[in-house]
Design a protein around this motif. Structure first.
Motif, short mmCIF file in Angstrom:
data_model
loop_
_atom_site.label_atom_id
_atom_site.label_comp_id
_atom_site.label_asym_id
_atom_site.label_seq_id
_atom_site.Cartn_x
_atom_site.Cartn_y
_atom_site.Cartn_z
N VAL A 49 32.29 -35.30 -132.52
CA VAL A 49 31.25 -35.64 -131.65
C VAL A 49 31.01 -36.90 -132.08
CG1 VAL A 49 29.05 -35.19 -130.64
CG2 VAL A 49 30.51 -33.26 -131.06
N ASP A 62 23.28 -27.04 -135.45
CA ASP A 62 24.09 -28.04 -136.18
C ASP A 62 25.47 -28.06 -136.12
OD1 ASP A 62 21.27 -29.29 -136.36
OD2 ASP A 62 21.21 -28.51 -138.54
N VAL A 84 28.63 -40.42 -131.67
CA VAL A 84 27.44 -40.98 -131.10
C VAL A 84 27.41 -42.33 -131.48
CG1 VAL A 84 24.83 -41.13 -130.87
CG2 VAL A 84 26.02 -38.92 -131.48
N SER A 101 15.04 -38.24 -129.78
CA SER A 101 16.14 -37.35 -129.06
C SER A 101 16.83 -37.58 -127.96
CB SER A 101 15.63 -35.83 -129.18
OG SER A 101 14.74 -36.00 -128.22
N HIS A 133 21.02 -35.73 -136.47
CA HIS A 133 21.67 -34.69 -136.51
C HIS A 133 22.49 -34.44 -134.99
CE1 HIS A 133 18.12 -32.15 -135.08
NE2 HIS A 133 18.78 -32.50 -133.98
N VAL A 134 23.62 -33.55 -134.69
CA VAL A 134 24.20 -33.34 -133.37
C VAL A 134 24.03 -31.92 -133.51
CG1 VAL A 134 26.34 -33.39 -132.01
CG2 VAL A 134 25.58 -35.21 -133.30
N ARG A 135 23.09 -31.37 -132.24
CA ARG A 135 23.25 -29.67 -132.18
C ARG A 135 23.78 -29.52 -130.85
NH1 ARG A 135 16.91 -29.01 -134.30
NH2 ARG A 135 17.28 -28.88 -136.37
N ILE A 191 23.59 -30.31 -125.49
CA ILE A 191 23.74 -31.08 -126.87
C ILE A 191 22.56 -31.94 -127.08
CG2 ILE A 191 25.42 -32.73 -127.96
CD1 ILE A 191 27.53 -31.45 -126.68
N LEU A 228 21.07 -34.96 -129.56
CA LEU A 228 21.14 -35.83 -130.44
C LEU A 228 19.83 -36.28 -130.97
CD1 LEU A 228 23.45 -38.19 -128.28
CD2 LEU A 228 24.30 -36.09 -129.41
#
Length: 293
Positions: A89, A115, A91, A214, A108-110, A199, A201
């Motif tokens: 993923v 996570d 960003v 976010s 973070h990327v959830r 998702i 960010l």
């Protein structure tokens, strides 16, 4: 080989595809791989401040070379990987305007509230060793930095595919533990990028997680894709109507790239097969179909 995209309605104007050929392990036979790319516009946020992924009006071609990055160590990379061990993923850029050099940025990327990727900065005054960490929140790790860097062990003489090469090399999530520390908790990115999933960010300055910025999006509800392989049997008319189905390969969604500033995202699927499944000169076409095998 001819590549045909799905012919469903509405027209799939947001799709593009490419073929690649090579080895996934030293000494192995050549494999063919299909890479399918879909471009999406991230629409106005809906309930829960979630941006829906809407098919773009035009495709983005599969990148056949690395981007030349001015001022930093890396940019977008070639997308012709034969296989990825895990899902990436990416960003690209930031969730808010920042001037380089950037210090102390965490995030973070959830995926579905879990996570998948984290970025932590032990010392907010520390300048990231990886130039990409000053350019993207979760970008493309340079190929020449450990643990991604590969080097032949003497007396090997093949610098392009050392004996210790694996598909894990193709994942840009692999980062060194200098500058910001990147991690993939619980190896959740070992699975594919899921469809129709939220998702999140997030980005904040070290020591101020309560002030996080976010950006939330929902991946498209794609039913999956299959590559149907067609080949000439070697006798009789060599025309499309006579090409036989040599196999069907399920494509795996292994890459999501989000450009928050542009409200744009792309997804990539890929699948590979043995080039010698039929006589190599007899390969003719790959039909991309919606749905699983």
């Amino acid at each position: 080989m001819i590549i045909t995209l799905p012919s469903t309605s509405p027209a799939q104007h947001h799709l593009s595809a490419a073929l690649a050929c090579g080895k996934i392990q030293r000494g192995a036979t050549d494999r063919l791989a299909l890479i399918l790319k879909a471009a999406y516009d991230l629409g106005q946020p809906q309930a829960g401040d979630i941006h829906p992924a809407l098919p773009a009006g035009s495709p983005e071609p599969v990148a056949e070379s690395d981007e030349t990055a001015a001022g930093f160590g890396t940019g977008a990379q070639c997308e012709l990987s034969l296989r990825k061990q895990r899902s990436d993923v990416i960003v690209a850029g930031w969730l808010s305007d920042l001037a380089a050099p950037v210090h102390g940025i965490e995030g973070h990327v959830r995926v579905a509230e879990q996570d998948w990727l984290t970025r932590r900065t032990p010392d907010e005054a520390q300048v990231p060793a990886d130039g990409d960490a000053q350019r993207n929140l979760f970008g493309w790790q340079p190929r020449n930095l450990a643990p991604r860097r590969l080097a032949p062990n003497p007396p090997e003489d093949d610098p392009l595919l050392p004996a210790n090469y694996t598909a894990d090399f193709e994942n840009s999530y692999r980062r060194s533990a200098t500058g910001p520390v990147f991690d993939a908790p619980a190896d959740r990115n070992a699975g594919p990028v899921p469809a129709s999933t939220v998702i999140e960010l997030a980005q904040w300055v070290h020591g101020h997680p309560t002030e996080a910025i976010s950006y939330r999006l929902r991946t498209p509800a794609v039913p999956g894709y299959t590559a149907q392989l067609r080949a000439w049997c070697g006798h009789g008319p060599d025309t499309a109507r006579h090409w036989s189905v040599a196999g069907r390969i399920a494509l795996r969604c292994d890459t999501l790239v989000v450009h928050p500033a542009r409200h744009r995202a792309v997804l990539l699927w890929r699948g590979d097969w043995d080039r010698e499944l039929v006589t190599p000169a007899h390969w003719r076409a790959v039909q991309i179909l919606e749905g699983g095998v």
